[in-house]
Motif scaffolding. Sequence first.
Motif, PDB file in Angstrom:
ATOM      1  N   GLY A 133       0.825  -1.217   0.000  1.00 25.56           N
ATOM      2  CA  GLY A 133       0.000   0.000   0.000  1.00 25.56           C
ATOM      3  C   GLY A 133       0.855   1.261   0.000  1.00 25.56           C
ATOM      4  N   LEU A 134       1.927   1.233   0.784  1.00 27.68           N
ATOM      5  CA  LEU A 134       2.846   2.369   0.876  1.00 27.68           C
ATOM      6  C   LEU A 134       3.553   2.586  -0.470  1.00 27.68           C
ATOM      7  N   ILE A 135       3.987   1.496  -1.092  1.00 27.42           N
ATOM      8  CA  ILE A 135       4.678   1.578  -2.389  1.00 27.42           C
ATOM      9  C   ILE A 135       3.760   2.208  -3.437  1.00 27.42           C
ATOM     10  N   LYS A 136       2.504   1.796  -3.423  1.00 28.50           N
ATOM     11  CA  LYS A 136       1.554   2.291  -4.438  1.00 28.50           C
ATOM     12  C   LYS A 136       1.213   3.769  -4.265  1.00 28.50           C
ATOM     13  N   GLN A 137       1.434   4.314  -3.053  1.00 32.43           N
ATOM     14  CA  GLN A 137       1.157   5.749  -2.810  1.00 32.43           C
ATOM     15  C   GLN A 137       2.294   6.644  -3.299  1.00 32.43           C
ATOM     16  N   ALA A 138       3.426   6.038  -3.650  1.00 28.38           N
ATOM     17  CA  ALA A 138       4.619   6.824  -3.967  1.00 28.38           C
ATOM     18  C   ALA A 138       4.497   7.532  -5.313  1.00 28.38           C
ATOM     19  N   LYS A 139       5.204   8.646  -5.431  1.00 29.48           N
ATOM     20  CA  LYS A 139       5.415   9.288  -6.729  1.00 29.48           C
ATOM     21  C   LYS A 139       6.648   8.647  -7.379  1.00 29.48           C
ATOM     22  N   ILE A 140       7.667   8.357  -6.502  1.00 25.57           N
ATOM     23  CA  ILE A 140       8.914   7.736  -6.956  1.00 25.57           C
ATOM     24  C   ILE A 140       9.261   6.590  -6.017  1.00 25.57           C
ATOM     25  N   PHE A 141       9.661   5.456  -6.593  1.00 26.72           N
ATOM     26  CA  PHE A 141      10.150   4.311  -5.815  1.00 26.72           C
ATOM     27  C   PHE A 141      11.647   4.191  -6.103  1.00 26.72           C
ATOM     28  N   HIS A 142      12.468   4.339  -5.048  1.00 28.79           N
ATOM     29  CA  HIS A 142      13.924   4.401  -5.223  1.00 28.79           C
ATOM     30  C   HIS A 142      14.598   3.190  -4.582  1.00 28.79           C
ATOM     31  N   TYR A 143      15.623   2.650  -5.254  1.00 29.57           N
ATOM     32  CA  TYR A 143      16.291   1.446  -4.754  1.00 29.57           C
ATOM     33  C   TYR A 143      17.727   1.380  -5.258  1.00 29.57           C
ATOM     34  N   GLY A 144      18.493   0.465  -4.661  1.00 32.87           N
ATOM     35  CA  GLY A 144      19.874   0.228  -5.081  1.00 32.87           C
ATOM     36  C   GLY A 144      20.029  -1.190  -5.589  1.00 32.87           C
ATOM     37  N   SER A 145      21.252  -1.723  -5.498  1.00 29.49           N
ATOM     38  CA  SER A 145      21.476  -3.091  -5.977  1.00 29.49           C
ATOM     39  C   SER A 145      21.861  -4.060  -4.863  1.00 29.49           C
ATOM     40  N   ILE A 146      22.176  -3.547  -3.671  1.00 29.17           N
ATOM     41  CA  ILE A 146      22.613  -4.432  -2.574  1.00 29.17           C
ATOM     42  C   ILE A 146      21.488  -5.403  -2.202  1.00 29.17           C
ATOM     43  N   VAL A 169       4.086   4.281 -10.677  1.00 29.45           N
ATOM     44  CA  VAL A 169       5.099   5.009  -9.896  1.00 29.45           C
ATOM     45  C   VAL A 169       6.397   5.062 -10.715  1.00 29.45           C
ATOM     46  N   LEU A 170       7.100   6.193 -10.667  1.00 30.74           N
ATOM     47  CA  LEU A 170       8.407   6.307 -11.346  1.00 30.74           C
ATOM     48  C   LEU A 170       9.451   5.486 -10.588  1.00 30.74           C
ATOM     49  N   LEU A 171      10.299   4.761 -11.319  1.00 29.38           N
ATOM     50  CA  LEU A 171      11.330   3.940 -10.696  1.00 29.38           C
ATOM     51  C   LEU A 171      12.696   4.615 -10.800  1.00 29.38           C
ATOM     52  N   SER A 172      13.369   4.753  -9.660  1.00 32.62           N
ATOM     53  CA  SER A 172      14.675   5.414  -9.581  1.00 32.62           C
ATOM     54  C   SER A 172      15.711   4.406  -9.069  1.00 32.62           C
ATOM     55  N   TYR A 173      16.837   4.306  -9.784  1.00 40.08           N
ATOM     56  CA  TYR A 173      17.850   3.284  -9.488  1.00 40.08           C
ATOM     57  C   TYR A 173      19.223   3.909  -9.341  1.00 40.08           C
ATOM     58  N   ASP A 174      19.843   3.685  -8.187  1.00 41.96           N
ATOM     59  CA  ASP A 174      21.247   4.044  -7.971  1.00 41.96           C
ATOM     60  C   ASP A 174      21.942   2.765  -7.531  1.00 41.96           C
ATOM     61  N   PRO A 175      22.690   2.121  -8.430  1.00 42.62           N
ATOM     62  CA  PRO A 175      23.260   0.805  -8.102  1.00 42.62           C
ATOM     63  C   PRO A 175      24.099   0.792  -6.830  1.00 42.62           C
ATOM     64  N   ASN A 176      24.816   1.894  -6.550  1.00 46.36           N
ATOM     65  CA  ASN A 176      25.579   1.988  -5.309  1.00 46.36           C
ATOM     66  C   ASN A 176      26.447   0.739  -5.118  1.00 46.36           C
ATOM     67  N   LEU A 177      27.368   0.529  -6.039  1.00 39.10           N
ATOM     68  CA  LEU A 177      28.225  -0.648  -6.044  1.00 39.10           C
ATOM     69  C   LEU A 177      29.031  -0.785  -4.760  1.00 39.10           C
ATOM     70  N   ARG A 178      28.902  -1.942  -4.098  1.00 33.85           N
ATOM     71  CA  ARG A 178      29.744  -2.292  -2.946  1.00 33.85           C
ATOM     72  C   ARG A 178      30.314  -3.679  -3.254  1.00 33.85           C
ATOM     73  N   LEU A 179      31.422  -3.688  -3.944  1.00 29.93           N
ATOM     74  CA  LEU A 179      31.992  -4.930  -4.468  1.00 29.93           C
ATOM     75  C   LEU A 179      32.225  -6.014  -3.413  1.00 29.93           C
ATOM     76  N   PRO A 180      32.693  -5.669  -2.181  1.00 28.62           N
ATOM     77  CA  PRO A 180      32.944  -6.732  -1.189  1.00 28.62           C
ATOM     78  C   PRO A 180      31.705  -7.561  -0.837  1.00 28.62           C
ATOM     79  N   LEU A 181      30.504  -7.025  -1.112  1.00 26.25           N
ATOM     80  CA  LEU A 181      29.284  -7.741  -0.740  1.00 26.25           C
ATOM     81  C   LEU A 181      28.858  -8.771  -1.791  1.00 26.25           C
ATOM     82  N   TRP A 182      29.367  -8.661  -3.002  1.00 24.56           N
ATOM     83  CA  TRP A 182      28.998  -9.582  -4.082  1.00 24.56           C
ATOM     84  C   TRP A 182      29.960 -10.767  -4.108  1.00 24.56           C
ATOM     85  N   PRO A 183      29.480 -11.931  -4.588  1.00 27.78           N
ATOM     86  CA  PRO A 183      30.367 -13.105  -4.658  1.00 27.78           C
ATOM     87  C   PRO A 183      31.589 -12.872  -5.557  1.00 27.78           C
TER      88      PRO A 183
END
Length: 330
Positions: A133-146, A169-183
């Motif tokens: 419900g909260l997601i659907k109320q957004a104007k923008i949904f923002h996320y990263g890659s972690i 809803v508009l989708l906003s993506y900032d990958p925010n690379l943190r290499l040590p966290l990936w395999p």
Amino acid sequence: MVNPSSSASASEMIVSFGEMLIDFVPDVAGVSLAESTHFLKAPAGAPANVACAVTKLGGSSAFIGKFGDDEFGHWLVDILKKNGVNSEGVCFDKDARTALAFVTLKKNGEREFMFYRNPSADMLLKESELNIGLIKQAKIFHYGSISLISEPCRSAHMAAMKAAKEAGVLLSYDPNLRLPLWPSPEAAREGIKSIWTEADFIKVSDYEVAFLTQGDPEDEKNVMSLWYEGLKLLIVTDGQKGCRYITKSFKGSVKGFSVKAVDTTGAGDAFVGSLLCSIAKDTSLFQDEKKLKEALTFANACGAICTTQKGAIPALLDTAAAQQLISNSS
């Protein structure tokens, strides 16, 4: 001048999804973690930093994520609330701890990370725990890659994106690379690109352009390889130099601001929070180059000011400080 700080309505809400954790930052720059004797405890996690940047600039934001049911987890959620971030999308895990990171600050304010999250609560967010419900109320949904690195959080991330998209809803993506966290670097490249063509707006750093394209980030050909039909805006941040922008109709660059950097933590998040505030208020920015350049100038100022203090959320700013920096530089 685009002013993201005039009061936001609920219909301009930016919902940020992902991780919030604690950074332990040495009180002295330029020493290794082993040599550090004292650490400052700072709230962190890019999606949470963005949510706090939005409210500090007078916008409306919410955070969706999972915390350990421990003192650190409750402390972080209190920080969200104190910063005026809607926490209706937050949940707690009785069995997993809140994530921690130890951050080495080099002399120039750049950072290296050592993470404690095996698995931390943020990685265990389940699709059934999402506040749709909260997601659907957004104007923008923002996320990263972690949040894409491991299950069940990856499935929750995908479901949240799908719900947002279906609700317009508009989708906003900032990958925010943190290499040590990936395999591996290959897994990071593949994971980050796996959702690339879902976003309406993507922000990457010059370092991330180099990582994703395995080419020179200054070369426009490499930057353009990240563009796809359907994207409304691609931003490349170039640190103190400023940023570059690409839309369907125009592209260019906006100069940055020279400040004495103490800690670059959260500078990109302050930039993103500011820009998302501007977009939430006026989506014509995607078609209007003058308005976009004003919004990016303001976002550059926000990012610059954030580097002048230690820690991400404590160093986030207010509108007056950013406008002062712009007028001092012009």
